[in-house]
Write a protein that holds these residues in place. Sequence first.
Motif, PDB file in Angstrom:
ATOM      1  N   GLY A  56       0.781  -1.094  -0.109  1.00  0.00           N
ATOM      2  CA  GLY A  56      -0.063  -0.036   0.080  1.00  0.00           C
ATOM      3  C   GLY A  56       0.724   1.210  -0.056  1.00  0.00           C
ATOM      4  N   ASP A  57       0.294   2.402  -0.430  1.00  0.00           N
ATOM      5  CA  ASP A  57       0.783   3.855  -0.295  1.00  0.00           C
ATOM      6  C   ASP A  57       1.905   3.758  -1.451  1.00  0.00           C
ATOM      7  N   LEU A  58       1.608   3.351  -2.663  1.00  0.00           N
ATOM      8  CA  LEU A  58       2.604   3.634  -3.847  1.00  0.00           C
ATOM      9  C   LEU A  58       2.332   5.185  -4.236  1.00  0.00           C
ATOM     10  N   ALA A  59       1.118   5.620  -3.917  1.00  0.00           N
ATOM     11  CA  ALA A  59       1.018   7.201  -4.164  1.00  0.00           C
ATOM     12  C   ALA A  59       0.780   7.818  -2.705  1.00  0.00           C
ATOM     13  N   PHE A  60       0.876   9.298  -3.068  1.00  0.00           N
ATOM     14  CA  PHE A  60       0.647  10.197  -1.674  1.00  0.00           C
ATOM     15  C   PHE A  60      -0.845  10.459  -1.447  1.00  0.00           C
ATOM     16  N   SER A  61      -1.564  10.811  -2.839  1.00  0.00           N
ATOM     17  CA  SER A  61      -2.945  11.113  -2.429  1.00  0.00           C
ATOM     18  C   SER A  61      -3.724  10.657  -3.486  1.00  0.00           C
ATOM     19  N   GLY A  62      -3.447   9.206  -3.968  1.00  0.00           N
ATOM     20  CA  GLY A  62      -4.250   8.766  -4.983  1.00  0.00           C
ATOM     21  C   GLY A  62      -4.615   9.255  -6.208  1.00  0.00           C
ATOM     22  N   ARG A  63      -3.746  10.221  -6.896  1.00  0.00           N
ATOM     23  CA  ARG A  63      -3.941  10.715  -8.140  1.00  0.00           C
ATOM     24  C   ARG A  63      -3.493  10.011  -9.248  1.00  0.00           C
ATOM     25  N   ASN A 101      -7.939   8.907  -3.413  1.00  0.00           N
ATOM     26  CA  ASN A 101      -8.039  10.150  -3.647  1.00  0.00           C
ATOM     27  C   ASN A 101      -9.181  10.993  -2.924  1.00  0.00           C
ATOM     28  N   LEU A 102      -8.940  11.577  -1.749  1.00  0.00           N
ATOM     29  CA  LEU A 102      -9.937  11.925  -0.940  1.00  0.00           C
ATOM     30  C   LEU A 102     -10.666  13.096  -1.388  1.00  0.00           C
ATOM     31  N   LEU A 103     -10.156  13.693  -2.465  1.00  0.00           N
ATOM     32  CA  LEU A 103     -10.962  14.712  -3.173  1.00  0.00           C
ATOM     33  C   LEU A 103     -12.320  14.038  -3.547  1.00  0.00           C
ATOM     34  N   LEU A 104     -12.485  12.949  -3.590  1.00  0.00           N
ATOM     35  CA  LEU A 104     -13.809  12.133  -4.303  1.00  0.00           C
ATOM     36  C   LEU A 104     -14.573  11.725  -2.911  1.00  0.00           C
ATOM     37  N   ASN A 105     -14.130  12.178  -1.789  1.00  0.00           N
ATOM     38  CA  ASN A 105     -14.755  11.921  -0.341  1.00  0.00           C
ATOM     39  C   ASN A 105     -15.940  12.854  -0.297  1.00  0.00           C
ATOM     40  N   ARG A 160     -19.814   0.401  -3.224  1.00  0.00           N
ATOM     41  CA  ARG A 160     -18.926   1.312  -4.558  1.00  0.00           C
ATOM     42  C   ARG A 160     -18.586   2.608  -4.410  1.00  0.00           C
ATOM     43  N   GLN A 161     -19.805   2.980  -3.551  1.00  0.00           N
ATOM     44  CA  GLN A 161     -19.473   4.497  -2.849  1.00  0.00           C
ATOM     45  C   GLN A 161     -18.138   4.647  -2.267  1.00  0.00           C
ATOM     46  N   CYS A 162     -18.005   3.749  -1.116  1.00  0.00           N
ATOM     47  CA  CYS A 162     -16.819   3.661  -0.250  1.00  0.00           C
ATOM     48  C   CYS A 162     -15.423   3.385  -1.324  1.00  0.00           C
ATOM     49  N   LEU A 163     -15.664   2.698  -2.296  1.00  0.00           N
ATOM     50  CA  LEU A 163     -14.416   2.269  -3.122  1.00  0.00           C
ATOM     51  C   LEU A 163     -14.258   3.498  -4.183  1.00  0.00           C
ATOM     52  N   LYS A 164     -15.069   4.505  -4.372  1.00  0.00           N
ATOM     53  CA  LYS A 164     -14.790   5.306  -5.391  1.00  0.00           C
ATOM     54  C   LYS A 164     -13.505   6.015  -5.211  1.00  0.00           C
ATOM     55  N   VAL A 165     -13.053   6.460  -4.225  1.00  0.00           N
ATOM     56  CA  VAL A 165     -11.726   7.102  -3.821  1.00  0.00           C
ATOM     57  C   VAL A 165     -10.505   6.389  -4.277  1.00  0.00           C
ATOM     58  N   GLN A 166     -10.744   4.965  -4.463  1.00  0.00           N
ATOM     59  CA  GLN A 166      -9.620   4.123  -5.027  1.00  0.00           C
ATOM     60  C   GLN A 166      -9.701   3.813  -6.794  1.00  0.00           C
ATOM     61  N   ASP A 167     -10.626   4.487  -7.451  1.00  0.00           N
ATOM     62  CA  ASP A 167     -10.618   4.110  -8.514  1.00  0.00           C
ATOM     63  C   ASP A 167      -9.465   4.145  -9.773  1.00  0.00           C
ATOM     64  N   GLU A 168      -8.800   5.409  -9.222  1.00  0.00           N
ATOM     65  CA  GLU A 168      -7.525   5.757 -10.077  1.00  0.00           C
ATOM     66  C   GLU A 168      -6.229   4.637  -9.696  1.00  0.00           C
ATOM     67  N   PHE A 169      -6.207   4.470  -8.493  1.00  0.00           N
ATOM     68  CA  PHE A 169      -5.575   3.364  -8.077  1.00  0.00           C
ATOM     69  C   PHE A 169      -5.932   1.985  -8.794  1.00  0.00           C
ATOM     70  N   GLN A 170      -6.962   1.684  -8.913  1.00  0.00           N
ATOM     71  CA  GLN A 170      -7.487   0.420  -9.506  1.00  0.00           C
ATOM     72  C   GLN A 170      -7.200   0.320 -11.017  1.00  0.00           C
ATOM     73  N   GLU A 171      -7.529   1.512 -11.895  1.00  0.00           N
ATOM     74  CA  GLU A 171      -7.252   1.678 -12.985  1.00  0.00           C
ATOM     75  C   GLU A 171      -5.693   1.447 -13.379  1.00  0.00           C
ATOM     76  N   PHE A 172      -4.785   2.115 -12.554  1.00  0.00           N
ATOM     77  CA  PHE A 172      -3.438   2.026 -12.794  1.00  0.00           C
ATOM     78  C   PHE A 172      -3.110   0.432 -12.401  1.00  0.00           C
ATOM     79  N   HIS A 173      -3.488  -0.084 -11.349  1.00  0.00           N
ATOM     80  CA  HIS A 173      -3.247  -1.655 -11.084  1.00  0.00           C
ATOM     81  C   HIS A 173      -3.515  -2.441 -12.189  1.00  0.00           C
ATOM     82  N   SER A 174      -4.454  -2.354 -12.613  1.00  0.00           N
ATOM     83  CA  SER A 174      -5.195  -3.206 -13.807  1.00  0.00           C
ATOM     84  C   SER A 174      -4.498  -3.149 -15.100  1.00  0.00           C
TER      85      SER A 174
END
Length: 230
Positions: A13-20, A59-63, A87-101
């Motif tokens: 975890g924490d590959l990024a700083f703010s999930g962007r 990305n807590l800008l999406l929180n 899904r609402q809880c997970l949406k702050v991780q969408d950019e992580f998930q896109e990168f990971h996949s």
Amino acid sequence: MKEFESCFVVISGDLAFSGRKSEYEIGFDLIATIDKAIRNVPTIATHEFLLIPGNHDCNLLLNDRTRELVSRNILAKPEEYDEEMLRQCLKVQDEFQEFHSLVFDLEDPSLAERFQSSRIFNISGEQIIFDLYNTSWLSKNPEEVGALLGPPDTALENRPEVNDYSLRIAVLHHPLHWIKPDSSRRFRSILEKEVDIVITGHEHVQSQYSRGDHGTKGIDYIEGGVLQES
């Protein structure tokens, strides 16, 4: 002749700083550098990367207000949720998930797989299992010790039933004391019945210890240190 058949790089975890997205472009360069370095080691036959999200991968800008309300309701009543709430809880991780996949050429995961997935490897006829858990799905800023939840029941029920394995390793970002007591006890019970090693991150302090209760086989906990502070 290769001395080591396989090498596993675990990023807890924490590959990024703010999930962007821009931060994952830097993360890609880091992974590529590690990948190249391992490929240049003649004694390693193959290697694999295993990556889970941490709180800094959110990305807590999406929180928004909706996620805040949903998170509060789930924390108050962990047994009462539906797929849309998750899904609402997970949406702050969408950019992580896109990168990971994209980076690891993976299919888009199911909802349950965003909370828990398993990778099974055959090394010299021996099965090694990595169980990858998402403990950051309710992360906020600041986080409070003992205020998170483990993966929801629907995800825990998705774990593969594999009896014939030589080593089983669980990877989760938060040490268990960051999770609410009831959820932590249930999660710990599952881990200590099934796995041999638990790898965590989050606290930036490296540590290792063993734990065993009556009726369990004993388990090693490895708390990963920070790779870099900034």
